[in-house]
Scaffold this motif. Structure first.
Motif, PDB file in Angstrom:
ATOM      1  N   UNK A   1      11.406 -44.337  39.817  1.00  0.00           N
ATOM      2  CA  UNK A   1      12.075 -44.347  41.108  1.00  0.00           C
ATOM      3  C   UNK A   1      11.075 -44.523  42.237  1.00  0.00           C
ATOM      4  N   UNK A   2      10.045 -43.689  42.265  1.00  0.00           N
ATOM      5  CA  UNK A   2       9.109 -43.678  43.379  1.00  0.00           C
ATOM      6  C   UNK A   2       8.153 -44.859  43.337  1.00  0.00           C
ATOM      7  N   UNK A   3       7.618 -45.173  42.172  1.00  0.00           N
ATOM      8  CA  UNK A   3       6.661 -46.265  42.057  1.00  0.00           C
ATOM      9  C   UNK A   3       7.304 -47.607  42.356  1.00  0.00           C
ATOM     10  N   UNK A   4       8.574 -47.742  42.006  1.00  0.00           N
ATOM     11  CA  UNK A   4       9.255 -48.999  42.237  1.00  0.00           C
ATOM     12  C   UNK A   4       9.329 -49.388  43.701  1.00  0.00           C
ATOM     13  N   UNK A   5       9.220 -48.396  44.586  1.00  0.00           N
ATOM     14  CA  UNK A   5       9.232 -48.697  46.019  1.00  0.00           C
ATOM     15  C   UNK A   5       8.068 -49.592  46.409  1.00  0.00           C
ATOM     16  N   UNK A   6       7.001 -49.544  45.635  1.00  0.00           N
ATOM     17  CA  UNK A   6       5.808 -50.340  45.932  1.00  0.00           C
ATOM     18  C   UNK A   6       5.847 -51.707  45.262  1.00  0.00           C
ATOM     19  N   UNK A   7       6.991 -52.038  44.657  1.00  0.00           N
ATOM     20  CA  UNK A   7       7.159 -53.369  44.080  1.00  0.00           C
ATOM     21  C   UNK A   7       6.483 -53.568  42.746  1.00  0.00           C
ATOM     22  N   UNK A   8       6.210 -52.472  42.045  1.00  0.00           N
ATOM     23  CA  UNK A   8       5.541 -52.574  40.744  1.00  0.00           C
ATOM     24  C   UNK A   8       6.248 -51.693  39.722  1.00  0.00           C
ATOM     25  N   UNK A   9       6.091 -52.065  38.457  1.00  0.00           N
ATOM     26  CA  UNK A   9       6.618 -51.253  37.374  1.00  0.00           C
ATOM     27  C   UNK A   9       5.572 -50.280  36.893  1.00  0.00           C
ATOM     28  N   UNK A  10       5.994 -49.263  36.182  1.00  0.00           N
ATOM     29  CA  UNK A  10       5.052 -48.233  35.756  1.00  0.00           C
ATOM     30  C   UNK A  10       4.150 -48.710  34.626  1.00  0.00           C
ATOM     31  N   UNK A  11       4.637 -49.595  33.784  1.00  0.00           N
ATOM     32  CA  UNK A  11       3.838 -50.123  32.683  1.00  0.00           C
ATOM     33  C   UNK A  11       3.927 -51.646  32.701  1.00  0.00           C
ATOM     34  N   UNK A  12       4.462 -52.221  31.627  1.00  0.00           N
ATOM     35  CA  UNK A  12       4.629 -53.668  31.555  1.00  0.00           C
ATOM     36  C   UNK A  12       5.997 -54.051  32.124  1.00  0.00           C
ATOM     37  N   UNK A  13       6.016 -55.086  32.927  1.00  0.00           N
ATOM     38  CA  UNK A  13       7.262 -55.619  33.459  1.00  0.00           C
ATOM     39  C   UNK A  13       7.082 -57.114  33.628  1.00  0.00           C
ATOM     40  N   UNK A  14       8.121 -57.806  34.071  1.00  0.00           N
ATOM     41  CA  UNK A  14       8.014 -59.257  34.197  1.00  0.00           C
ATOM     42  C   UNK A  14       8.474 -59.718  35.575  1.00  0.00           C
ATOM     43  N   UNK A  15       7.907 -60.811  36.010  1.00  0.00           N
ATOM     44  CA  UNK A  15       8.354 -61.506  37.218  1.00  0.00           C
ATOM     45  C   UNK A  15       8.461 -62.980  36.884  1.00  0.00           C
ATOM     46  N   UNK A  16       9.704 -63.463  36.837  1.00  0.00           N
ATOM     47  CA  UNK A  16       9.953 -64.870  36.501  1.00  0.00           C
ATOM     48  C   UNK A  16       9.318 -65.261  35.173  1.00  0.00           C
ATOM     49  N   UNK A  17       9.432 -64.384  34.190  1.00  0.00           N
ATOM     50  CA  UNK A  17       8.933 -64.694  32.850  1.00  0.00           C
ATOM     51  C   UNK A  17       7.457 -64.441  32.643  1.00  0.00           C
ATOM     52  N   UNK A  18       6.766 -63.910  33.653  1.00  0.00           N
ATOM     53  CA  UNK A  18       5.332 -63.614  33.535  1.00  0.00           C
ATOM     54  C   UNK A  18       5.150 -62.100  33.426  1.00  0.00           C
ATOM     55  N   UNK A  19       4.471 -61.667  32.382  1.00  0.00           N
ATOM     56  CA  UNK A  19       4.269 -60.235  32.148  1.00  0.00           C
ATOM     57  C   UNK A  19       3.172 -59.701  33.062  1.00  0.00           C
ATOM     58  N   UNK A  20       3.444 -58.543  33.647  1.00  0.00           N
ATOM     59  CA  UNK A  20       2.456 -57.876  34.487  1.00  0.00           C
ATOM     60  C   UNK A  20       2.351 -56.414  34.076  1.00  0.00           C
ATOM     61  N   UNK A  21       1.239 -55.813  34.465  1.00  0.00           N
ATOM     62  CA  UNK A  21       0.987 -54.400  34.146  1.00  0.00           C
ATOM     63  C   UNK A  21       0.803 -53.645  35.466  1.00  0.00           C
ATOM     64  N   UNK A  22       1.695 -52.696  35.753  1.00  0.00           N
ATOM     65  CA  UNK A  22       1.735 -52.025  37.028  1.00  0.00           C
ATOM     66  C   UNK A  22       0.418 -51.477  37.545  1.00  0.00           C
ATOM     67  N   UNK A  23      -0.328 -50.712  36.737  1.00  0.00           N
ATOM     68  CA  UNK A  23      -1.569 -50.108  37.234  1.00  0.00           C
ATOM     69  C   UNK A  23      -2.653 -51.100  37.639  1.00  0.00           C
ATOM     70  N   UNK A  24      -2.522 -52.354  37.247  1.00  0.00           N
ATOM     71  CA  UNK A  24      -3.520 -53.354  37.658  1.00  0.00           C
ATOM     72  C   UNK A  24      -3.205 -53.968  39.019  1.00  0.00           C
ATOM     73  N   UNK A  25      -1.997 -53.726  39.526  1.00  0.00           N
ATOM     74  CA  UNK A  25      -1.602 -54.345  40.781  1.00  0.00           C
ATOM     75  C   UNK A  25      -2.184 -53.581  41.971  1.00  0.00           C
ATOM     76  N   UNK A  26      -2.564 -54.279  43.039  1.00  0.00           N
ATOM     77  CA  UNK A  26      -3.141 -53.617  44.220  1.00  0.00           C
ATOM     78  C   UNK A  26      -2.242 -52.524  44.788  1.00  0.00           C
ATOM     79  N   UNK A  27      -0.928 -52.696  44.694  1.00  0.00           N
ATOM     80  CA  UNK A  27      -0.007 -51.712  45.261  1.00  0.00           C
ATOM     81  C   UNK A  27      -0.059 -50.382  44.524  1.00  0.00           C
ATOM     82  N   UNK A  28      -0.578 -50.388  43.296  1.00  0.00           N
ATOM     83  CA  UNK A  28      -0.635 -49.129  42.550  1.00  0.00           C
ATOM     84  C   UNK A  28      -1.537 -48.120  43.246  1.00  0.00           C
ATOM     85  N   UNK A  29      -2.586 -48.587  43.879  1.00  0.00           N
ATOM     86  CA  UNK A  29      -3.477 -47.682  44.598  1.00  0.00           C
ATOM     87  C   UNK A  29      -2.746 -47.035  45.772  1.00  0.00           C
ATOM     88  N   UNK A  30      -1.847 -47.783  46.417  1.00  0.00           N
ATOM     89  CA  UNK A  30      -1.057 -47.220  47.508  1.00  0.00           C
ATOM     90  C   UNK A  30      -0.146 -46.117  46.992  1.00  0.00           C
TER      91      UNK A  30
END
Length: 541
Positions: free
Chosen positions: A242-271
């Motif tokens: 709920x809370x992490x999603x506000x920053x536009x990232x998933x907690x673990x692995x998620x996808x954007x337009x078929x591309x897999x991403x990992x939440x903790x690697x995204x810059x927004x995770x630090x925020x």
């Protein structure tokens, strides 16, 4: 239903829906309109051998069920199911209250080679279990002995796509979350003390900044621990979604337009970490969050010490609400929409489920009666079996009113004062992991109070966004599973420890930059590659 697990686990589309419950009725319900209880009839009752087939089933006990029975064999619906299919189950229930406890005991059992005939749980690694020789491929068995499940799959290609492996094999008799209404795909979210909001003249928070204002008011004006969380729930499960999603990232692995991403690697995770660290330092988060188990969290909520918490509509909005009102009759709980950063933004990382979320029954290689086992499981996908699973025995736990199943007072006003969820669990299987479809008409009654009905509306508003971001029920190859498991086990341990240290202040916020470098050394990029390959194959099914 519960939280990290799942997702952890964690969790089906077309004609059925997981439900929670188990109930039975006295037959004196004024809503009963069809006379005396009907004798049990069954597709499977025609010509059966004199002696029932005896099978051992491993199944983690649902918390609502464990509160009222010691063994699923005590549940009336299970007893009737066995009678109708001429089977006799010996249930093996692991101990412990978390998914980690269950997985550890499962690992020990699998390593010993002393296997039951079938197992019900969350099977994200079913392909590897088949390759290891632990479970059997069900495809031919379903074709030969499971006409009801086959009918569901033939009629619902999206469900078939989700339960099949990339090569077309089927390893699990699925727990399907579809149902006649098709509206119950979300079951949980953040819950807040509405009476405190009213008393303090505050509106339900929508943005993260508004959340901070509300939590601070709860602490200063009500002397409460504003945000109660269970172990690891600020990262890894529950409220982090709920809370992490506000920053536009998933907690673990998620996808954007078929591309897999990992939440903790995204810059927004630090925020996100920076905000959680601030809240913790200001006492807006329960200082015991890293060690709280579910019971500790629930005790704090029911005693009136919590301003907000993550929970389920059927569980916490029901059971804990009743317990809370015993201490504070004026208390009110309400669902809160998933937070966003900016007013007017639409939540993207909502909580919902796929029609199949890896839960269901697998048959082990040591099973000497696979055909009979398949027939017994397939009964639950028949119209008759689905009614039995979700509503129990007609005339006892439900009656038909204007063509709709309605629970009797044995469930809705239990003479032993059991909450609805526990009353259901005493008599049938409706909302937790098992084989068979769920009939979402149970929820219309399970969500008995107005707060629960409102919660469904709140949580469902943006539920479809889940399918744009969440990873579907992908399957990894045996080689991928082996490699991925080694990588992700170490990564999860390191990540959780690092996040906890930063939030609690024992490590500086800047240390997360070093942590990212360490994650790369631990092959997080390779883990993403494996997830991507599995997603690409899934999309081509």
């Amino acid at each position: 239903m519960n939280s990290n697990r799942k997702q952890r686990w964690l969790g089906l589309t077309a004609a059925v829906l997981i439900t929670v419950g188990i109930s039975a009725c006295s037959g004196e319900d004024g809503a009963q309109t069809e006379g005396q209880p009907k004798p049990a009839q069954s597709q499977a009752a025609a010509a059966t051998p004199a002696e029932p087939v005896k099978l051992k089933m491993w199944h983690p006990m649902n918390s609502s069920a464990s509160a009222v029975v010691k063994n699923l064999g005590e549940v009336k619906m299970v007893q009737e199911w066995q009678k109708r299919t001429n089977t006799e189950f010996e249930f093996l229930h692991p101990t412990g209250g978390t998914g980690q406890d269950v997985n550890q005991q499962l690992g020990v059992m699998l390593a010993s080679g002393n296997l039951p005939d079938l197992m019900v749980w969350y099977w994200s690694n079913a392909s590897k279990m088949y390759s290891d020789g632990t479970i059997v491929n069900l495809k031919e068995l379903i074709d030969q002995h499971a006409p009801n499940l086959k009918k569901v799959l033939d009629a619902n290609p999206s469900v078939a796509k989700q339960i099949k492996a990339d090569n077309g094999d089927i390893y699990v008799f699925p727990d399907l979350r579809t149902g006649p209404n098709g509206k119950y795909k979300t079951f949980s979210g953040m819950i807040i003390r509405q009476d405190w909001l009213d008393e303090l003249g505050l509106s339900s928070p929508e943005t993260i900044d508004e959340w901070e204002t509300v939590l601070r008011a709860f602490k200063e004006k009500k002397g409460a621990t504003p945000l109660i969380a269970a172990k690891d729930s600020l990262f890894g499960s529950s409220s982090s979604k709920d809370l992490m999603g506000a920053y536009g990232i998933g907690q673990n692995f998620y996808q954007e337009d078929g591309i897999v991403k990992y939440g903790p690697l995204q810059p927004a995770f630090k925020q996100y970490l920076e905000r959680m660290r601030k809240w913790y330092q200001e006492g807006l988060i329960d200082p015991d969050y890293a060690t709280n188990d579910t019971k500790a969290r629930d005790a704090k909520v029911s005693s009136g010490k919590a301003g907000a918490f993550y929970g389920y509509i059927g569980g916490q909005m029901g059971t804990l609400f009743q317990a809370l009102q015993k201490n504070e009759p004026q208390a009110k709980l309400a669902a809160v929409q998933y937070p966003v950063l900016n007013k007017g933004d639409e939540p993207q990382f909502t909580m919902s489920t796929w029609d199949f979320n890896f839960t269901g029954a697998v048959i082990t290689k040591t099973n000497k009666h696979p055909a009979e086992t398949v027939k017994a499981l397939d009964y639950l996908y028949s119209e008759e079996g689905t009614m039995l699973k979700n509503f129990g025995i007609e005339g006892e736990t439900y009656t038909m009113v204007n063509g709709q199943p309605k629970y009797t007072d044995l469930i809705m006003n239990n003479p032993d004062k059991l909450p609805i969820g526990q009353a259901m669990a005493k008599y049938f299987i409706a909302s937790y992991e098992f084989a068979g479809p769920s009939d979402d008409r149970y929820n219309d009654q399970y969500y008995a109070n107005e707060e629960q009905k409102n919660a469904l509306t709140v949580y469902s508003k943006y539920a479809d966004n889940y399918y744009k971001k969440a990873m579907p029920p992908i399957s990894m190859t045996t080689e991928e599973t082996t490699e991925y498991s080694k990588i992700i086990t170490d990564i999860n341990t390191f990540r959780n420890e690092t996040v906890t240290k930063i939030i609690m202040g024992s490590a500086p916020l800047e240390s997360y930059g070093e942590a990212i470098e360490q994650l790369k050394k631990m092959k997080i990029d390779r883990a993403i590659e494996i997830q991507q390959a599995a997603l690409d194959r899934y999309n081509k099914r």
